[in-house]
Design an enzyme around this catalytic site. Structure first.
Site: not given
Length: 471
Positions: A6-8, A27, A99
């Site tokens: 998923a995230c950054t 994000n 993250e």
């Protein structure tokens, strides 16, 4: 609720920024439709016991009797866990979790993930309200992972007015953390990223107590000199990295170091970089809102069909919210700590600032369930994005004009609020009210924008017919 892949994230040190701010941001990606809220939890004292029990698994922990004030962005439902994700506490400590990352099967064979250990959904809730600086945050979470285990491999961001830390859990009970150099930045994309650990530098590295013995005794170290490179020893490297993860790191480093030539599929892009210029909050926003603009890989750009879809972008439809936790040590904590929140897709939303000193959030930020509702901040921003997506090439310029207008207005309003707060020594009730007015003004602008798009969209019906009006 599986939030993997998923995230950054982004971290910017104080001497790498224009105004001396430390910034951590991320994000939060999950589903294209999965609302978030934004809330303030006030300080609370428990008389007998304070127990946290996860709705996601059987993780359970006894917490201190005093829970300090903190902000958070929980899910619309607690069925799968709270997922409070990011916030500030009353001491000005910032935390963002997590993250998602991946550990290799050799490491996990010796220290498997713990099914009922702590996971992403619980981390902010059981750590942030109980620490007074970033280093304490790392240590508290590390102690929990060591004692209870973790059910996931993750990266966690911490910051206070003095320093920023990035922490990674690499197996069931082992973790490391690195203090980000003040003159540097880091971008992270679903990979274990911390490189060589200097066990003699306790100022800049933290880690589970017996991690070196663990990797040495189990013959896990991969470097010929016997040093522990956490990324190489605990992480993975496969084709998914070249398509999914490496390109996002490449693009962030391309933005901040355009003079360095790298390729989107390159492995071992450095974890820490020194930018070619001083970075601002706008640079952090631009990265989290990016989708490979000005490259052939932009999914809404001018490249050929296959190239445009070659790599996973930073900002995408599955983003629930994006946040940047900014700490300006030159201002009082109440206005120097800013929680910037872009509900929905960052590239189609705007980052709304919320001061650490506020004691409540706007009602619209507390509303929103799985189906659209017009009184939800999440859905107000999301609706505009959905309408733009339907006829992107026709409406994107209108969206960008709105974002530019609002970003200018936000800055002007912030300067007015901060000057009055400092000059007249106003209290946090006043600050809360002014912040609500600013946030609601932005929501109303997005509502008006959506109304206009609905009107314009009527002309795109497949039943439309162009006729000669002289007939």
């Amino acid at each position: 609720m599986n939030k993997y892949s998923a995230c950054t994230s982004i971290i910017i040190g104080k001497k790498a920024s224009k105004d001396g701010s430390i910034m951590i941001g991320r994000n939060e990606d999950c589903k294209a439709s999965w609302p978030k809220h934004f809330v303030i939890h006030h300080k609370k004292s428990f008389e007998k016991e304070n127990i946290f029990k996860s709705n996601d698994n059987n993780f359970k922990i006894k917490l201190p009797l005093t829970r300090y004030k903190y902000s958070a962005t929980p899910e619309w439902t607690t069925k799968y866990g709270v997922f409070e994700e990011n916030g500030f506490n009353e001491f000005g400590v910032a935390m963002s979790a997590t993250e998602s990352a991946y550990a290799n099967q050799q490491v996990l064979g010796y220290d498997p993930l713990v099914e009922d250990g702590i996971g992403e959904e619980a981390m902010v809730t059981v750590v942030l309200p109980y620490v007074k600086n970033a280093r304490e945050g790392v240590q508290r979470l590390g102690d929990i992972v060591t004692k209870y285990g973790t059910c996931e491999s993750n990266g966690i961001l911490f910051a206070d007015k003095n320093e920023a830390w990035y922490m990674e859990t690499g197996s069931g009970h082992h973790w490391v953390a690195q203090r980000i150099p003040e003159d540097s930045y880091a971008v992270i994309a679903n990979q274990l990223s911390i490189e060589e650990i200097d066990f003699n530098d306790k100022e800049n590295y933290m880690y589970s107590e017996d991690i070196y013995d663990f990797v040495k005794n189990n013959h896990l170290i991969v470097s010929k000199d016997g040093k522990l490179n956490f990324r190489d020893t605990f992480g993975i490297r496969d084709v998914s990295d070249t398509k999914y993860n490496n390109p996002r790191v490449w693009y962030g480093q391309k933005m901040f170091n355009p003079e360095i030539k790298q390729h989107p599929t390159d492995h071992n892009l450095p974890f820490i970089r020194k930018a070619s210029k001083l970075l601002s909050i706008d640079d952090a926003k631009s990265f989290l809102s990016s989708h490979f603009q000005e490259t052939e890989y932009d999914p809404v750009g001018d490249g050929d069909k296959n190239t445009k879809k070659m790599f996973r972008p930073v900002s995408l439809a599955k983003t629930q919210e994006a946040h940047i936790l900014q700490i300006n040590p030159n201002l009082p904590m109440e206005i120097g700590c800013l929680q910037w929140i872009a509900m929905g897709v960052a590239s189609q939303s705007v980052f709304v600032p919320f001061y650490q000193g506020i004691n409540d959030t706007p009602e619209a930020y507390k509303n929103g369930e799985i189906n659209y509702s017009p009184d939800s901040a999440y859905w107000i921003f999301k609706l505009a994005g959905v309408l733009v997506d339907a006829h992107y090439k026709y409406f994107v310029s209108d969206l960008e004009a709105l974002q530019t207008k609002l970003n200018i207005s936000i800055k002007n309003n912030m300067l007015d609020i901060e000057n009055k707060y400092l000059g007249k020594k106003l209290d946090n009730d006043w600050l809360t009210e002014q912040n609500k007015i600013l946030a609601n003004k932005i929501l109303n602008e997005y509502k008006e924008f959506s109304y206009k798009l609905i009107s314009k969209s009527t002309d795109f019906s497949p039943l439309n017919y162009k006729q000669n009006l002289d007939l």
